[in-house]
Design a protein around this motif. Structure first.
Motif, PDB file in Angstrom:
ATOM      1  N   TYR A   2     -67.196  16.494  46.570  1.00 11.23           N
ATOM      2  CA  TYR A   2     -67.684  16.701  47.916  1.00 11.23           C
ATOM      3  C   TYR A   2     -67.878  15.374  48.629  1.00 11.23           C
ATOM      4  CZ  TYR A   2     -68.430  21.443  46.300  1.00 11.23           C
ATOM      5  OH  TYR A   2     -68.239  22.688  45.795  1.00 11.23           O
ATOM      6  N   LEU A  47     -59.772  14.355  51.115  1.00 13.29           N
ATOM      7  CA  LEU A  47     -59.484  15.682  50.569  1.00 13.29           C
ATOM      8  C   LEU A  47     -60.578  16.688  50.905  1.00 13.29           C
ATOM      9  CD1 LEU A  47     -57.978  14.802  47.073  1.00 13.29           C
ATOM     10  CD2 LEU A  47     -56.792  15.660  49.100  1.00 13.29           C
ATOM     11  N   SER A  48     -61.836  16.246  50.896  1.00 16.85           N
ATOM     12  CA  SER A  48     -62.931  17.155  51.263  1.00 16.85           C
ATOM     13  C   SER A  48     -62.796  17.620  52.708  1.00 16.85           C
ATOM     14  CB  SER A  48     -64.277  16.464  51.082  1.00 16.85           C
ATOM     15  OG  SER A  48     -64.509  16.175  49.737  1.00 16.85           O
ATOM     16  N   VAL A  50     -59.997  17.736  54.468  1.00 19.10           N
ATOM     17  CA  VAL A  50     -58.799  18.573  54.614  1.00 19.10           C
ATOM     18  C   VAL A  50     -59.074  19.991  54.126  1.00 19.10           C
ATOM     19  CG1 VAL A  50     -56.473  18.951  53.695  1.00 19.10           C
ATOM     20  CG2 VAL A  50     -57.116  16.711  54.561  1.00 19.10           C
ATOM     21  N   PHE A  51     -59.724  20.113  52.966  1.00 18.89           N
ATOM     22  CA  PHE A  51     -59.976  21.444  52.427  1.00 18.89           C
ATOM     23  C   PHE A  51     -61.104  22.171  53.144  1.00 18.89           C
ATOM     24  CE2 PHE A  51     -57.908  19.736  48.479  1.00 18.89           C
ATOM     25  CZ  PHE A  51     -56.769  20.522  48.612  1.00 18.89           C
ATOM     26  N   ALA A  52     -61.990  21.452  53.809  1.00 26.70           N
ATOM     27  CA  ALA A  52     -63.088  22.090  54.540  1.00 26.70           C
ATOM     28  C   ALA A  52     -62.697  22.440  55.963  1.00 26.70           C
ATOM     29  CB  ALA A  52     -64.314  21.170  54.565  1.00 26.70           C
ATOM     30  N   ARG A  55     -58.821  26.947  58.748  1.00 27.10           N
ATOM     31  CA  ARG A  55     -57.400  27.262  58.679  1.00 27.10           C
ATOM     32  C   ARG A  55     -56.917  27.773  60.032  1.00 27.10           C
ATOM     33  NH1 ARG A  55     -57.694  24.462  54.747  1.00 27.10           N
ATOM     34  NH2 ARG A  55     -57.847  25.229  52.658  1.00 27.10           N
ATOM     35  N   ILE A  85     -51.780  29.001  56.621  1.00 23.10           N
ATOM     36  CA  ILE A  85     -51.458  27.628  56.995  1.00 23.10           C
ATOM     37  C   ILE A  85     -50.081  27.529  57.545  1.00 23.10           C
ATOM     38  CG2 ILE A  85     -51.133  25.302  56.103  1.00 23.10           C
ATOM     39  CD1 ILE A  85     -53.414  25.816  54.256  1.00 23.10           C
TER      40      ILE A  85
END
Length: 85
Positions: A2, A47-48, A50-52, A55, A85
């Motif tokens: 995180y 990365l946190s 991008v993934f959070a 969408r 996506i």
């Protein structure tokens, strides 16, 4: 990983790379270890995020009216699609 732990890695890496006198830990290049930890922390933050991120969603609502030949009623059809996506 995180965002909080990534910021912690960046802070520890910066301390190892810039604040501690080189040679304090024998047989370990603290500057390189610090840069590696800072790189891992920056990668973890990216990365946190991008993934959070939310969408991309597209909702299509379609409404058609047509006559039902069996009993003469009008039928309404609704169709919804969501793309990922």
């Amino acid at each position: 990983m995180y965002i909080g732990s990534s910021i912690f890695l960046i802070a520890v890496g910066a301390i190892l790379a810039f604040a501690i006198t080189p040679g304090l830990i024998p047989y370990v290049d603290q500057t390189v270890v610090g840069y590696i930890l800072m790189g891992a922390g920056v990668l973890g933050v990216i990365l946190s995020l991008v993934f959070a991120a939310p969408r991309r969603q597209r909702t299509v609502s379609e409404s058609r009216r047509f006559a039902d030949p069996a009993n003469g009623d009008t039928v309404t059809r609704h169709e919804m699609r969501e793309d990922g996506i």
